[in-house]
Design a protein around this motif. Sequence first.
Motif, mmCIF file in Angstrom:
data_model
loop_
_atom_site.group_PDB
_atom_site.id
_atom_site.type_symbol
_atom_site.label_atom_id
_atom_site.label_comp_id
_atom_site.label_asym_id
_atom_site.label_seq_id
_atom_site.Cartn_x
_atom_site.Cartn_y
_atom_site.Cartn_z
ATOM 1 N N SER A 88 0.838 -1.202 0.000
ATOM 2 C CA SER A 88 0.000 0.000 0.000
ATOM 3 C C SER A 88 0.869 1.245 0.000
ATOM 4 O O SER A 88 0.657 2.183 -0.786
ATOM 5 C CB SER A 88 -0.903 0.013 1.241
ATOM 6 N N LEU A 89 1.881 1.233 0.873
ATOM 7 C CA LEU A 89 2.777 2.379 0.989
ATOM 8 C C LEU A 89 3.489 2.634 -0.336
ATOM 9 O O LEU A 89 3.568 3.766 -0.814
ATOM 10 C CB LEU A 89 3.796 2.097 2.099
ATOM 11 N N ILE A 90 4.003 1.539 -0.943
ATOM 12 C CA ILE A 90 4.739 1.689 -2.205
ATOM 13 C C ILE A 90 3.816 2.221 -3.298
ATOM 14 O O ILE A 90 4.199 3.091 -4.089
ATOM 15 C CB ILE A 90 5.356 0.331 -2.619
ATOM 16 N N LEU A 91 2.571 1.720 -3.329
ATOM 17 C CA LEU A 91 1.627 2.188 -4.341
ATOM 18 C C LEU A 91 1.382 3.686 -4.214
ATOM 19 O O LEU A 91 1.384 4.409 -5.215
ATOM 20 C CB LEU A 91 0.309 1.431 -4.197
ATOM 21 N N VAL A 92 1.174 4.156 -2.969
ATOM 22 C CA VAL A 92 0.942 5.592 -2.766
ATOM 23 C C VAL A 92 2.155 6.381 -3.245
ATOM 24 O O VAL A 92 2.029 7.375 -3.968
ATOM 25 C CB VAL A 92 0.664 5.888 -1.278
ATOM 26 N N LEU A 93 3.362 5.911 -2.855
ATOM 27 C CA LEU A 93 4.581 6.626 -3.239
ATOM 28 C C LEU A 93 4.728 6.689 -4.751
ATOM 29 O O LEU A 93 5.000 7.748 -5.316
ATOM 30 C CB LEU A 93 5.807 5.926 -2.628
ATOM 31 N N VAL A 94 4.531 5.531 -5.427
ATOM 32 C CA VAL A 94 4.715 5.503 -6.878
ATOM 33 C C VAL A 94 3.683 6.391 -7.555
ATOM 34 O O VAL A 94 3.988 7.108 -8.509
ATOM 35 C CB VAL A 94 4.629 4.054 -7.408
ATOM 36 N N TRP A 95 2.456 6.385 -7.034
ATOM 37 C CA TRP A 95 1.425 7.248 -7.614
ATOM 38 C C TRP A 95 1.844 8.710 -7.525
ATOM 39 O O TRP A 95 1.695 9.487 -8.468
ATOM 40 C CB TRP A 95 0.085 7.034 -6.907
ATOM 41 N N LEU A 96 2.404 9.100 -6.359
ATOM 42 C CA LEU A 96 2.829 10.487 -6.196
ATOM 43 C C LEU A 96 4.030 10.798 -7.063
ATOM 44 O O LEU A 96 4.203 11.921 -7.533
ATOM 45 C CB LEU A 96 3.147 10.761 -4.725
ATOM 46 N N LEU A 97 4.910 9.778 -7.287
ATOM 47 C CA LEU A 97 6.083 10.013 -8.124
ATOM 48 C C LEU A 97 5.680 10.201 -9.575
ATOM 49 O O LEU A 97 6.283 10.979 -10.310
ATOM 50 C CB LEU A 97 7.054 8.836 -8.028
ATOM 51 N N LEU A 98 4.653 9.463 -10.004
ATOM 52 C CA LEU A 98 4.262 9.522 -11.410
ATOM 53 C C LEU A 98 3.444 10.766 -11.723
ATOM 54 O O LEU A 98 3.323 11.162 -12.868
ATOM 55 C CB LEU A 98 3.468 8.274 -11.794
ATOM 56 N N ASN A 99 2.837 11.382 -10.688
ATOM 57 C CA ASN A 99 2.053 12.593 -10.917
ATOM 58 C C ASN A 99 2.654 13.725 -10.098
ATOM 59 O O ASN A 99 3.406 13.486 -9.160
ATOM 60 C CB ASN A 99 0.604 12.361 -10.474
ATOM 61 N N GLN A 100 2.325 14.950 -10.468
ATOM 62 C CA GLN A 100 2.777 16.075 -9.649
ATOM 63 C C GLN A 100 2.097 15.993 -8.290
ATOM 64 O O GLN A 100 0.928 15.616 -8.192
ATOM 65 C CB GLN A 100 2.421 17.400 -10.319
ATOM 66 N N PHE A 101 2.865 16.330 -7.239
ATOM 67 C CA PHE A 101 2.288 16.216 -5.905
ATOM 68 C C PHE A 101 1.187 17.261 -5.710
ATOM 69 O O PHE A 101 1.367 18.428 -6.002
ATOM 70 C CB PHE A 101 3.372 16.431 -4.846
ATOM 71 N N SER A 102 0.005 16.783 -5.256
ATOM 72 C CA SER A 102 -1.048 17.713 -4.852
ATOM 73 C C SER A 102 -1.969 16.964 -3.910
ATOM 74 O O SER A 102 -1.913 15.739 -3.840
ATOM 75 C CB SER A 102 -1.830 18.216 -6.076
ATOM 76 N N ALA A 103 -2.822 17.721 -3.188
ATOM 77 C CA ALA A 103 -3.695 17.079 -2.203
ATOM 78 C C ALA A 103 -4.602 16.060 -2.876
ATOM 79 O O ALA A 103 -4.825 14.962 -2.364
ATOM 80 C CB ALA A 103 -4.525 18.136 -1.481
ATOM 81 N N GLY A 104 -5.128 16.423 -4.054
ATOM 82 C CA GLY A 104 -6.023 15.524 -4.778
ATOM 83 C C GLY A 104 -5.356 14.215 -5.116
ATOM 84 O O GLY A 104 -5.911 13.130 -4.888
ATOM 85 N N HIS A 105 -4.119 14.308 -5.634
ATOM 86 C CA HIS A 105 -3.406 13.088 -5.997
ATOM 87 C C HIS A 105 -3.068 12.259 -4.773
ATOM 88 O O HIS A 105 -3.037 11.028 -4.842
ATOM 89 C CB HIS A 105 -2.127 13.429 -6.763
ATOM 90 N N LEU A 106 -2.808 12.929 -3.636
ATOM 91 C CA LEU A 106 -2.522 12.200 -2.403
ATOM 92 C C LEU A 106 -3.723 11.350 -2.012
ATOM 93 O O LEU A 106 -3.603 10.156 -1.721
ATOM 94 C CB LEU A 106 -2.163 13.192 -1.287
ATOM 95 N N VAL A 107 -4.938 11.975 -2.053
ATOM 96 C CA VAL A 107 -6.152 11.246 -1.689
ATOM 97 C C VAL A 107 -6.383 10.089 -2.653
ATOM 98 O O VAL A 107 -6.633 8.949 -2.245
ATOM 99 C CB VAL A 107 -7.369 12.205 -1.692
ATOM 100 N N LEU A 108 -6.249 10.380 -3.954
ATOM 101 C CA LEU A 108 -6.458 9.337 -4.962
ATOM 102 C C LEU A 108 -5.454 8.201 -4.775
ATOM 103 O O LEU A 108 -5.804 7.017 -4.843
ATOM 104 C CB LEU A 108 -6.310 9.958 -6.353
#
Lengths: 126, 162, 89
Positions: free
Chosen positions: B12-32
């Motif tokens: 789960s942690l790795i998925l969140v990190l990779v998602w944030l790495l692949l997109n620009q960091f923002s609150a919306g992307h963090l929630v998604l």
Amino acid sequence: MLFWLELLASSLLVMGGLFILIGALGMVKLPDFYTRLHAPTKATTLGIGCILVASMGLHALRSDALTVHELVISLFLFITAPVSAYMVAKGALQRRTPFVENTLNQNLSRDILRRQAPGSQDKHGS
Amino acid sequence: MLKRLFPMPLHSLILVLVWLLLNQFSAGHLVLGILLGIAIPWVAAPLSDPHARVRKPWRATRYLLMVLGDIVVSNFEVAARILRSNRHLRPGLLAVPLDLTGHLPLSVLASTISLTPGTVSVDFSADMKWLYIHALHVDDEAQTIARIKQRYEAPLREIFQC
Amino acid sequence: MLDTVLLMVSVIVGLALVLNSIRLLRGPSTPDRILALDTLYINSIALIVLLGLYFGSDMYFESALLIAMLGFVSTAALAKYLLRGDIIE
């Protein structure tokens, strides 16, 4: 400061390019399939690693934001390169791709095909 | 309860990190990213097999750094061999006896061997007691095998405790 | 300075692509050609990243990532073909 960073990135880029070229050169000149397998799995992987690290640094330099796309790509390549090398090597052995003459222990390929311990007697008779 | 909600906490942690790495960091992307990090393991957890776990994370980190160093060194070696004439090469097949057990530790070992000095792993014997490798250049068979066992297999046995 | 270096390295990588293509065309065995294709896709990732740096666009990374993933899958499929003589059984 900026100049030195650019110099560092440039040398990484050139090194990466040279490694990729050497890998491709090995691909053309090495004597048999199994030795050619070594060129892309190692030289090319490091070459592309260098280029991706340099690209990451340059990106950070230009836009002040650390993008890590390149890190994801290089991680992916480092994980997949040995896997594909392993699969292709196994397939080549099944196909009885010939070894170059001076290869040591060529008789081991018989054991590998039967997936048995080295030198064990085969049960079905040859 | 917590186990049901997060069947694979590390993933789960790795998925969140990779998602944030692949997109620009923002609150919306963090929630998604967090939503995906929770939802994907629900689907994926039933598919995974039981396997050996990393018991010593610190030792694993050191192993990773050592392998990275070896990759760089081995590349210079292989490059030098490629640039020399083919007549100097003495390629060979080698059989490495294995003490390591378990699918995950063995595949980590095989991948490490493929990435480092002049060796590619080709196949295992059916009983997983022998690993066959192809070496670009063999000076001394026994020494090459001993080096693999001592430099890569021993730390992996320590990391996975098997 | 950087632009010159980028172009130079692009030329080097292009040369590597030509060498890989020679192996692809010459064979002599099927595994050799598969290996050449595998190296070809990895090197093309390098070229795309270099072009992305040269033109200063982010878009190139998306395609590099796509090629990395598709390339691995296709190598896996081709290796399976080597092993079994068929891709879908």
